[in-house]
Design a protein around this motif. Structure first.
Motif, PDB file in Angstrom:
ATOM      1  N   UNK A 198      32.908   9.336 -55.976  1.00  0.00           N
ATOM      2  CA  UNK A 198      32.155   9.395 -54.599  1.00  0.00           C
ATOM      3  C   UNK A 198      33.073  10.145 -53.620  1.00  0.00           C
ATOM      4  N   UNK A 199      32.482  11.238 -52.789  1.00  0.00           N
ATOM      5  CA  UNK A 199      32.987  11.796 -51.865  1.00  0.00           C
ATOM      6  C   UNK A 199      32.570  11.516 -50.504  1.00  0.00           C
ATOM      7  N   UNK A 203      37.556  11.767 -47.603  1.00  0.00           N
ATOM      8  CA  UNK A 203      38.282  12.530 -48.907  1.00  0.00           C
ATOM      9  C   UNK A 203      37.287  12.119 -49.980  1.00  0.00           C
ATOM     10  N   UNK A 204      38.076  11.921 -51.323  1.00  0.00           N
ATOM     11  CA  UNK A 204      37.018  11.503 -52.371  1.00  0.00           C
ATOM     12  C   UNK A 204      38.038  10.531 -53.640  1.00  0.00           C
ATOM     13  N   UNK A 205      37.109   9.834 -54.101  1.00  0.00           N
ATOM     14  CA  UNK A 205      37.958   9.032 -55.343  1.00  0.00           C
ATOM     15  C   UNK A 205      37.868   9.927 -56.442  1.00  0.00           C
ATOM     16  N   UNK A 206      39.206   9.857 -56.857  1.00  0.00           N
ATOM     17  CA  UNK A 206      39.444  10.532 -58.092  1.00  0.00           C
ATOM     18  C   UNK A 206      39.814   9.914 -59.334  1.00  0.00           C
ATOM     19  N   UNK A 207      39.184   9.926 -60.545  1.00  0.00           N
ATOM     20  CA  UNK A 207      39.509   9.022 -61.607  1.00  0.00           C
ATOM     21  C   UNK A 207      40.316   9.651 -62.496  1.00  0.00           C
ATOM     22  N   UNK A 233      34.862  18.833 -44.021  1.00  0.00           N
ATOM     23  CA  UNK A 233      33.887  18.226 -44.906  1.00  0.00           C
ATOM     24  C   UNK A 233      34.296  18.272 -46.054  1.00  0.00           C
ATOM     25  N   UNK A 234      34.886  17.235 -46.894  1.00  0.00           N
ATOM     26  CA  UNK A 234      35.024  17.423 -47.895  1.00  0.00           C
ATOM     27  C   UNK A 234      34.116  17.879 -49.082  1.00  0.00           C
ATOM     28  N   UNK A 235      32.982  17.318 -48.821  1.00  0.00           N
ATOM     29  CA  UNK A 235      31.935  17.742 -49.526  1.00  0.00           C
ATOM     30  C   UNK A 235      31.491  19.316 -49.927  1.00  0.00           C
ATOM     31  N   UNK A 236      32.194  20.209 -48.746  1.00  0.00           N
ATOM     32  CA  UNK A 236      31.968  21.527 -48.974  1.00  0.00           C
ATOM     33  C   UNK A 236      33.007  22.106 -50.036  1.00  0.00           C
ATOM     34  N   UNK A 237      34.060  21.324 -50.450  1.00  0.00           N
ATOM     35  CA  UNK A 237      34.985  21.728 -51.565  1.00  0.00           C
ATOM     36  C   UNK A 237      34.830  20.897 -53.056  1.00  0.00           C
TER      37      UNK A 237
END
Length: 253
Positions: A198-199, A203-207, A233-237
């Motif tokens: 999820x973003x 930020x974002x969760x990373x597994x 916006x983290x969603x841009x990256x």
């Protein structure tokens, strides 16, 4: 804290004890079946008292190496009659949460948001968001319906995340139990290939992908660590399921 897989030789109580965790001022005593309950006991000038059960007392001789318990229960009371099984299990759930212990729970059903898991006489809830990430990350990506169906009837390791007896709320986490198992295998400075989950705005969760190909742990990639450029916006990256290379910069053990 000291861990005993069986009672010390000097231990004598009217209850079958399966495990003791002790320090200099308190201890956790776990009872063997058929009781399957746990109690926090604390050192005092009046001996040893089981938390939440005033009719069960014992004398204690505390040392730095072991909790030596000489059991003594009011002869006028019967353990099985003094406290209901449900009350014992709520107390046990709080003990597991307070001590950060794991237990093996059987999945007995599911609903739209997660799984129903047995904790002795109680029924608790395992949200899908608290499943181990290895269940839905990998070469084949399973949807929640497939995961839930495959887990019904299974026995899995869990931690107690939240206990509220008044609201009849008992929440479990498989992710935290897995973290307990694998946290010593990672260190600050380690690098991993990771799959983006999820973003969010922050930020974002990373597994994290381990050498065997499974994604046992997850972490937060804060937006300030995504790029050298300013990230509004983290969603841009980042997008869900992107594969990224990450470095561990802190661990909350």
């Amino acid at each position: 804290m000291q861990v005993f897989t069986s009672p010390p030789p000097s231990l004598s109580t009217p209850f079958p004890i399966s495990r003791i965790l002790s320090n200099t001022s308190s201890a956790l005593i776990s009872l063997s079946p058929p009781f399957r309950a746990s109690f926090i006991v604390r050192k005092s000038n009046h001996g040893l008292r089981f938390k939440g059960h005033s009719r069960c007392t014992a004398e204690v001789n505390w040392s730095s190496t072991a909790a030596e318990v000489n059991g003594a229960v009011d002869s006028s009371s019967d353990f099985s009659a003094s406290v209901s099984r449900t009350a014992i299990d709520w107390d046990s759930a709080r003990t597991y949460k307070d001590f950060g212990l794991t237990f093996e729970g059987k999945v007995e059903g599911r609903n739209r948001g997660g799984l129903k898991v047995r904790f002795n006489s109680l029924m608790g809830f395992l949200p899908f968001s608290e499943l181990c990430s290895s269940r839905f990350c990998g070469e084949k990506v399973y949807d929640l319906e497939e995961i839930a169906q495959s887990l019904v009837g299974a026995v899995i390791a869990l931690k107690v995340l939240d206990v509220d007896e008044g609201e009849k709320r008992l929440i479990f986490s498989e992710a935290q139990a897995t973290f307990n198992e694998y946290k010593e295998s990672i260190n600050v400075g380690d690098t991993f290939d990771g799959r983006v989950g999820p973003v969010r705005d922050f930020g974002a969760v990373v597994y994290l992908r381990f050498p065997d190909g499974n994604y046992y742990l997850r972490g937060l990639l804060h937006k300030s660590e995504i790029s050298w450029d300013f990230v509004q916006n983290p969603g841009d990256f980042l997008n869900v399921d992107d594969i990224v290379r990450v470095k561990v910069i802190s661990i909350d053990r």
